[in-house]
Design a protein around this motif. Structure first.
Motif, PDB file in Angstrom:
ATOM      1  N   ASN A  27       0.815  -1.210   0.000  1.00 34.42           N
ATOM      2  CA  ASN A  27       0.000   0.000   0.000  1.00 34.42           C
ATOM      3  C   ASN A  27       0.850   1.261   0.000  1.00 34.42           C
ATOM      4  OD1 ASN A  27      -2.257  -1.593   0.021  1.00 34.42           O
ATOM      5  ND2 ASN A  27      -2.648  -1.382   2.233  1.00 34.42           N
ATOM      6  N   ALA A  31       0.745   4.146  -2.858  1.00 35.43           N
ATOM      7  CA  ALA A  31       0.453   5.539  -2.515  1.00 35.43           C
ATOM      8  C   ALA A  31       1.495   6.471  -3.103  1.00 35.43           C
ATOM      9  CB  ALA A  31       0.386   5.694  -0.999  1.00 35.43           C
ATOM     10  N   ARG A  32       2.796   6.043  -3.043  1.00 38.97           N
ATOM     11  CA  ARG A  32       3.848   6.890  -3.605  1.00 38.97           C
ATOM     12  C   ARG A  32       3.709   7.006  -5.125  1.00 38.97           C
ATOM     13  NH1 ARG A  32       7.091   3.847  -0.092  1.00 38.97           N
ATOM     14  NH2 ARG A  32       7.872   2.627  -1.878  1.00 38.97           N
ATOM     15  N   LEU A  36      -1.625   9.183  -4.031  1.00 39.76           N
ATOM     16  CA  LEU A  36      -2.796   9.124  -3.162  1.00 39.76           C
ATOM     17  C   LEU A  36      -2.373   8.959  -1.712  1.00 39.76           C
ATOM     18  CD1 LEU A  36      -5.076   6.711  -5.267  1.00 39.76           C
ATOM     19  CD2 LEU A  36      -5.135   9.219  -5.233  1.00 39.76           C
ATOM     20  N   HIS A  37      -3.307   9.225  -0.833  1.00 37.05           N
ATOM     21  CA  HIS A  37      -3.049   9.006   0.586  1.00 37.05           C
ATOM     22  C   HIS A  37      -3.090   7.509   0.863  1.00 37.05           C
ATOM     23  CE1 HIS A  37      -3.616   9.153   4.981  1.00 37.05           C
ATOM     24  NE2 HIS A  37      -3.060  10.379   4.905  1.00 37.05           N
ATOM     25  N   LEU A  38      -2.345   7.086   1.869  1.00 37.28           N
ATOM     26  CA  LEU A  38      -2.266   5.671   2.212  1.00 37.28           C
ATOM     27  C   LEU A  38      -3.652   5.111   2.565  1.00 37.28           C
ATOM     28  CD1 LEU A  38      -0.519   3.162   2.734  1.00 37.28           C
ATOM     29  CD2 LEU A  38      -0.203   3.986   5.080  1.00 37.28           C
ATOM     30  N   ASP A  39      -4.450   5.897   3.298  1.00 39.81           N
ATOM     31  CA  ASP A  39      -5.786   5.426   3.661  1.00 39.81           C
ATOM     32  C   ASP A  39      -6.683   5.273   2.428  1.00 39.81           C
ATOM     33  OD1 ASP A  39      -5.029   5.393   6.281  1.00 39.81           O
ATOM     34  OD2 ASP A  39      -5.859   7.374   6.755  1.00 39.81           O
ATOM     35  N   THR A  40      -6.489   6.134   1.434  1.00 36.40           N
ATOM     36  CA  THR A  40      -7.276   6.034   0.204  1.00 36.40           C
ATOM     37  C   THR A  40      -6.948   4.762  -0.536  1.00 36.40           C
ATOM     38  OG1 THR A  40      -7.317   8.462   0.020  1.00 36.40           O
ATOM     39  CG2 THR A  40      -7.848   7.206  -1.957  1.00 36.40           C
ATOM     40  N   ARG A  42      -5.780   1.992   0.782  1.00 37.22           N
ATOM     41  CA  ARG A  42      -6.297   0.884   1.578  1.00 37.22           C
ATOM     42  C   ARG A  42      -7.811   0.724   1.389  1.00 37.22           C
ATOM     43  NH1 ARG A  42      -4.570   2.657   6.006  1.00 37.22           N
ATOM     44  NH2 ARG A  42      -2.547   1.590   5.982  1.00 37.22           N
TER      45      ARG A  42
END
Length: 367
Positions: A27, A31-32, A36-40, A42
């Protein structure tokens, strides 16, 4: 979905997250690479794992609670369908701001904007700020007179088709065309600016425009006169009947309304005495809309007269004659679609309307 040109951007991004996950990436790495954000990341991996492709779409949202109930909207629409005078409001017609104000006054809503009222009325095509005039049929011979006119438009007369040497002319007068000399020159339209016409003007007199329109050939004969009357109208008739093919035609039907210059049996006899092959056919009373030359006059009003900006009456006459030549060069017959069947439907609707409102029937009888 990830590489389709017609895929929504948000769906494309979510599909790429799934593809990265299918390649075994973490994840944090997804994200990198996607920004995107890590929570997005996930969230969309989890939804896809649970429901597959449908999980990548947005879920239904309840949204903000409605500010108004359907009952409130219906009550305001019902108010718009009433005449203001019947509700005790000193107005001739409703406007959206006035409806909004009246709704608050009556306690229908604590507050409602004019734009909200306008949106509600648009749903049912209600426009109470507009009005159309109408008139009762008072001619007892309305149907037979109208039927004769409609039959001529369909090239029949008394049940028989017209011959090749028989013609139908629609004639009338357009009165009081003024020459308004604007006190300042009219400005041509420019970028983001309409044509500008000065409001102040000097009166340069008025003239009458008489026109005869060949219904099936779409040809116009016109003349300008100082005033209307029997003599100017007969001059128009002579202008038409002295030219071919009308001079040698078997019959030329002249459709006219009930104006003073061509009204009644005397006018028909006068026409036949001057030109034996001419037959005058009157439209019913208050039915000038059956006269096709009125359509031509509406074209003249839009394209020649409005906005009225002439130096003198001579310029008005020259403009009208020049427009006749231009019109005759390219004109096509009007696509007249009102038939005798439509006439019967109209009369039937009027009869039903009068039957439902007996007070109007008594008014019509008195008229």
């Amino acid at each position: 979905m990830a590489y389709g040109h017609r895929t929504e951007h948000r769906l494309r991004v979510r599909a790429r997250v799934v593809l990265h996950a299918a390649r075994g990436r973490s994840n944090a790495r997804i994200a990198r690479e996607t920004g995107l954000h890590l929570d997005t990341v996930r969230r969309w991996r989890g939804r896809f794992a649970q429901t597959g492709l449908p999980g990548l779409k947005d879920r239904q949202r309840c949204g903000r609670p409605a500010s108004f109930t359907s009952l409130q909207a219906t009550e305001i629409k019902a108010l718009a369908c009433q005449l203001p005078a019947e509700t005790g409001v000193p107005l001739a017609r409703w406007s959206c701001p006035e409806l909004a104000r009246e709704a608050v006054t009556r306690g229908i809503a604590t507050f409602v904007s004019a734009s909200t009222v306008r949106r509600w009325l648009a749903e049912d095509a209600h426009k109470p700020w507009q009005h159309r005039s109408w008139i009762f049929i008072t001619d007892p011979d309305f149907r037979p007179k109208a039927e004769r006119v409609l039959d001529l438009y369909a090239r029949t007369w008394q049940g028989l088709p017209l011959g090749q040497d028989e013609y139908v002319i629609s004639a009338d007068e357009k009165t009081s065309i003024q020459a308004r000399r604007r006190c300042h020159p009219t400005l041509a339209p420019g970028q983001a600016r309409a044509m500008r016409v000065n409001h102040t003007y000097g009166r340069g007199g008025a003239l009458a425009y008489l026109a005869a329109y060949d219904v099936h050939a779409a040809k116009v004969f016109g003349r300008c006169e100082a005033r209307t009357g029997i003599a100017p109208f007969m001059s128009l008739v002579a202008q038409v009947m002295s030219t071919e093919p009308y001079a040698s035609a078997k019959r030329v039907f002249w459709i006219v309304d009930n104006g003073s210059s061509h009204r009644g049996r005397k006018a028909a006899d006068r026409l036949t005495a001057a030109f034996p092959n001419a037959v005058m056919v009157h439209t019913p009373v208050h039915a000038s809309w059956l006269n096709q030359v009125e359509i031509y006059f509406s074209v003249v009003q839009r394209k020649v007269v409005s906005p009225n900006d002439f130096t003198d009456l001579a310029q008005v006459g020259d403009r009208l004659r020049a427009f006749e030549d231009r019109y005759n060069a390219t004109a096509q017959p009007f696509q007249w679609k009102f038939t005798t069947s439509d006439l019967d439907d109209l009369l039937a609707r009027l009869d039903r309307h009068i039957a439902d409102r007996p007070e109007e029937s008594s008014f019509r009888a008195t008229a």
